[in-house]
Motif scaffolding. Structure first.
Motif, PDB file in Angstrom:
ATOM      1  N   GLY A  69       9.310  42.509 -13.422  1.00 39.60           N
ATOM      2  CA  GLY A  69      10.031  41.759 -12.416  1.00 39.60           C
ATOM      3  C   GLY A  69      11.524  41.938 -12.598  1.00 39.60           C
ATOM      4  O   GLY A  69      11.983  42.830 -13.314  1.00 39.60           O
ATOM      5  N   GLU A  70      12.278  41.100 -11.945  1.00 43.65           N
ATOM      6  CA  GLU A  70      13.740  41.185 -11.958  1.00 43.65           C
ATOM      7  C   GLU A  70      14.306  39.957 -12.647  1.00 43.65           C
ATOM      8  O   GLU A  70      13.907  38.823 -12.367  1.00 43.65           O
ATOM      9  CB  GLU A  70      14.262  41.280 -10.518  1.00 43.65           C
ATOM     10  CG  GLU A  70      15.732  41.605 -10.412  1.00 43.65           C
ATOM     11  CD  GLU A  70      16.165  41.901  -8.981  1.00 43.65           C
ATOM     12  OE1 GLU A  70      17.328  42.283  -8.781  1.00 43.65           O
ATOM     13  OE2 GLU A  70      15.323  41.752  -8.055  1.00 43.65           O
ATOM     14  N   VAL A  71      15.244  40.181 -13.561  1.00 41.60           N
ATOM     15  CA  VAL A  71      15.921  39.096 -14.280  1.00 41.60           C
ATOM     16  C   VAL A  71      17.411  39.187 -13.980  1.00 41.60           C
ATOM     17  O   VAL A  71      18.014  40.256 -14.113  1.00 41.60           O
ATOM     18  CB  VAL A  71      15.669  39.193 -15.797  1.00 41.60           C
ATOM     19  CG1 VAL A  71      16.468  38.132 -16.541  1.00 41.60           C
ATOM     20  CG2 VAL A  71      14.182  39.058 -16.107  1.00 41.60           C
ATOM     21  N   ALA A  72      18.004  38.082 -13.588  1.00 43.31           N
ATOM     22  CA  ALA A  72      19.430  38.061 -13.261  1.00 43.31           C
ATOM     23  C   ALA A  72      20.257  37.967 -14.539  1.00 43.31           C
ATOM     24  O   ALA A  72      20.033  37.081 -15.366  1.00 43.31           O
ATOM     25  CB  ALA A  72      19.747  36.877 -12.356  1.00 43.31           C
ATOM     26  N   VAL A  73      21.189  38.891 -14.706  1.00 39.49           N
ATOM     27  CA  VAL A  73      22.094  38.870 -15.854  1.00 39.49           C
ATOM     28  C   VAL A  73      23.530  38.957 -15.336  1.00 39.49           C
ATOM     29  O   VAL A  73      23.768  39.435 -14.220  1.00 39.49           O
ATOM     30  CB  VAL A  73      21.802  40.039 -16.822  1.00 39.49           C
ATOM     31  CG1 VAL A  73      20.404  39.911 -17.409  1.00 39.49           C
ATOM     32  CG2 VAL A  73      21.961  41.384 -16.124  1.00 39.49           C
ATOM     33  N   PRO A  74      24.501  38.493 -16.121  1.00 36.31           N
ATOM     34  CA  PRO A  74      25.900  38.549 -15.682  1.00 36.31           C
ATOM     35  C   PRO A  74      26.355  39.988 -15.435  1.00 36.31           C
ATOM     36  O   PRO A  74      25.950  40.885 -16.179  1.00 36.31           O
ATOM     37  CB  PRO A  74      26.654  37.924 -16.859  1.00 36.31           C
ATOM     38  CG  PRO A  74      25.632  37.092 -17.578  1.00 36.31           C
ATOM     39  CD  PRO A  74      24.344  37.823 -17.413  1.00 36.31           C
ATOM     40  N   PRO A  75      27.205  40.209 -14.411  1.00 36.35           N
ATOM     41  CA  PRO A  75      27.607  39.231 -13.396  1.00 36.35           C
ATOM     42  C   PRO A  75      26.454  38.959 -12.439  1.00 36.35           C
ATOM     43  O   PRO A  75      25.861  39.902 -11.901  1.00 36.35           O
ATOM     44  CB  PRO A  75      28.764  39.931 -12.679  1.00 36.35           C
ATOM     45  CG  PRO A  75      28.473  41.395 -12.855  1.00 36.35           C
ATOM     46  CD  PRO A  75      27.824  41.534 -14.197  1.00 36.35           C
ATOM     47  N   TYR A  76      26.127  37.691 -12.258  1.00 36.14           N
ATOM     48  CA  TYR A  76      24.915  37.341 -11.521  1.00 36.14           C
ATOM     49  C   TYR A  76      24.952  37.827 -10.073  1.00 36.14           C
ATOM     50  O   TYR A  76      25.956  37.666  -9.381  1.00 36.14           O
ATOM     51  CB  TYR A  76      24.710  35.825 -11.537  1.00 36.14           C
ATOM     52  CG  TYR A  76      24.547  35.276 -12.923  1.00 36.14           C
ATOM     53  CD1 TYR A  76      23.501  35.696 -13.740  1.00 36.14           C
ATOM     54  CD2 TYR A  76      25.434  34.330 -13.425  1.00 36.14           C
ATOM     55  CE1 TYR A  76      23.356  35.191 -15.024  1.00 36.14           C
ATOM     56  CE2 TYR A  76      25.288  33.824 -14.711  1.00 36.14           C
ATOM     57  CZ  TYR A  76      24.252  34.267 -15.513  1.00 36.14           C
ATOM     58  OH  TYR A  76      24.111  33.776 -16.786  1.00 36.14           O
ATOM     59  N   PRO A  77      23.858  38.417  -9.600  1.00 33.28           N
ATOM     60  CA  PRO A  77      23.809  38.853  -8.201  1.00 33.28           C
ATOM     61  C   PRO A  77      23.786  37.651  -7.262  1.00 33.28           C
ATOM     62  O   PRO A  77      23.419  36.536  -7.656  1.00 33.28           O
ATOM     63  CB  PRO A  77      22.487  39.625  -8.132  1.00 33.28           C
ATOM     64  CG  PRO A  77      21.650  39.059  -9.242  1.00 33.28           C
ATOM     65  CD  PRO A  77      22.609  38.698 -10.331  1.00 33.28           C
ATOM     66  N   ALA A  78      24.156  37.895  -6.023  1.00 32.25           N
ATOM     67  CA  ALA A  78      24.260  36.804  -5.048  1.00 32.25           C
ATOM     68  C   ALA A  78      22.933  36.076  -4.869  1.00 32.25           C
ATOM     69  O   ALA A  78      22.908  34.848  -4.709  1.00 32.25           O
ATOM     70  CB  ALA A  78      24.758  37.347  -3.712  1.00 32.25           C
ATOM     71  N   TRP A  79      21.809  36.799  -4.913  1.00 32.52           N
ATOM     72  CA  TRP A  79      20.520  36.148  -4.671  1.00 32.52           C
ATOM     73  C   TRP A  79      20.206  35.106  -5.742  1.00 32.52           C
ATOM     74  O   TRP A  79      19.514  34.125  -5.463  1.00 32.52           O
ATOM     75  CB  TRP A  79      19.396  37.173  -4.585  1.00 32.52           C
ATOM     76  CG  TRP A  79      19.143  37.981  -5.830  1.00 32.52           C
ATOM     77  CD1 TRP A  79      19.584  39.249  -6.086  1.00 32.52           C
ATOM     78  CD2 TRP A  79      18.381  37.586  -6.982  1.00 32.52           C
ATOM     79  NE1 TRP A  79      19.159  39.670  -7.326  1.00 32.52           N
ATOM     80  CE2 TRP A  79      18.412  38.671  -7.896  1.00 32.52           C
ATOM     81  CE3 TRP A  79      17.670  36.437  -7.331  1.00 32.52           C
ATOM     82  CZ2 TRP A  79      17.771  38.637  -9.128  1.00 32.52           C
ATOM     83  CZ3 TRP A  79      17.024  36.387  -8.565  1.00 32.52           C
ATOM     84  CH2 TRP A  79      17.081  37.484  -9.454  1.00 32.52           C
ATOM     85  N   ALA A  80      20.732  35.291  -6.955  1.00 35.16           N
ATOM     86  CA  ALA A  80      20.440  34.349  -8.031  1.00 35.16           C
ATOM     87  C   ALA A  80      21.124  32.999  -7.816  1.00 35.16           C
ATOM     88  O   ALA A  80      20.730  31.994  -8.423  1.00 35.16           O
ATOM     89  CB  ALA A  80      20.866  34.933  -9.370  1.00 35.16           C
ATOM     90  N   LEU A  81      22.137  32.973  -6.966  1.00 34.64           N
ATOM     91  CA  LEU A  81      22.849  31.728  -6.673  1.00 34.64           C
ATOM     92  C   LEU A  81      22.412  31.126  -5.341  1.00 34.64           C
ATOM     93  O   LEU A  81      22.949  30.107  -4.920  1.00 34.64           O
ATOM     94  CB  LEU A  81      24.361  31.982  -6.650  1.00 34.64           C
ATOM     95  CG  LEU A  81      24.971  32.508  -7.956  1.00 34.64           C
ATOM     96  CD1 LEU A  81      26.452  32.803  -7.764  1.00 34.64           C
ATOM     97  CD2 LEU A  81      24.766  31.507  -9.085  1.00 34.64           C
ATOM     98  N   GLY A  82      21.433  31.735  -4.700  1.00 41.50           N
ATOM     99  CA  GLY A  82      20.968  31.242  -3.405  1.00 41.50           C
ATOM    100  C   GLY A  82      20.003  30.072  -3.543  1.00 41.50           C
ATOM    101  O   GLY A  82      19.430  29.818  -4.605  1.00 41.50           O
TER     102      GLY A  82
END
Length: 265
Positions: A69-82
């Motif tokens: 799957g996909e894991v958000a890491v810095p700098p966080y992608p926009a979808w991770a803050l949605g």
């Protein structure tokens, strides 16, 4: 031929987590024995949102199932803050708690205390549901990884710790400095509580537990900085040090009536 793939994300085990095929190899926490037994029983009970161990600890390292799957890491992608990500994490956390509540764990094990609920509790909490520890698939949160801080506690405690990351709970100055000023804390905190299905009593208590959890997180950082942990000292200095923590704690205390009112409504 070296078939290792370095997995990035997080501070504590930076550079020490690798993937070999369908296995993840990482430093084993002191409570690995009890944790592995719990994760095995969790999967046997039908919960697929956490990895299972792939053998005993060897040379201080553990082998766990790799969860794609996909894991958000810095700098966080926009979808991770949605808001879609926020809601899906809350729902995954609720599923985790439901599965954890029906899965036995060893209460006498040496569970870590760093982020543990000061009041204890009836189930095993994750205690570190940050962006780097959530696996997404098809746009939704599907699994939790990294159980180094798992310990017995109340579901509400785990909700507060997760909300700190995913709302995120930041004072306006810090939010502006980190390009997250558009993320309204009251609205997103209510959204998280709604998606989780937090009961009325816990909703009203959430703001005060958030303050308590923030103090526990600050104490954790203070211990790591005092110990000279280079993974934390650079991050601490670069992001404002104690000035930012003081500002956040003061702001949270002042916001408690507003947050309680919004959550009650």
């Amino acid at each position: 031929m070296d078939d290792r793939e370095l997995l990035t994300g997080g501070l504590a085990n930076a550079g020490a987590v690798v993937r070999r095929g369908d296995a993840v190899e990482r430093p084993a926490p002191p409570h690995a024995g009890a944790l592995h037994g719990f994760l095995t029983r969790l999967r046997a009970g039908g919960f697929a949102g956490a990895p299972v161990p792939l053998g005993p600890v060897a040379d201080g390292r553990e082998r766990l199932e790799f969860l794609p799957g996909e894991v958000a890491v810095p700098p966080y992608p926009a979808w991770a803050l949605g808001e879609e990500a926020l809601v899906s994490v809350a729902r995954l956390l609720r599923r985790w708690h439901a599965a954890s509540a029906r899965t036995p764990f060893d209460p006498a094990a040496d569970w870590p205390t760093e982020f543990a609920d000061p009041e204890g509790g009836p189930l095993l909490c994750h205690n570190d549901v940050c962006a780097e520890n959530v696996v997404f698939r098809a746009g939704g949160a599907a699994a939790l990884i990294d159980f180094d801080f798992a310990a017995p506690g109340r579901p509400l405690w785990d909700v507060a710790l997760a909300a700190r990351y995913w709302v995120p709970v930041l004072d306006p100055t810090t939010a502006a400095e980190t390009d997250r000023a558009r993320l309204e804390v009251p609205h997103r905190l209510v959204l998280f509580a709604d998606a989780y299905g937090l009961p009325p009593g816990d909703r009203l208590a959430l703001p005060s537990v958030l303050e308590q959890a923030t103090a526990v997180c600050r104490a954790f950082v203070a211990r790591r900085v005092a110990a000279g942990d280079t993974a934390f000292t650079g991050y601490f200095e670069a992001y404002g040090g104690w000035v930012r923590w003081d500002r956040l704690q003061s702001w949270l205390a002042g916001q408690r009536p507003l947050l309680e009112r919004e959550l009650r409504a």
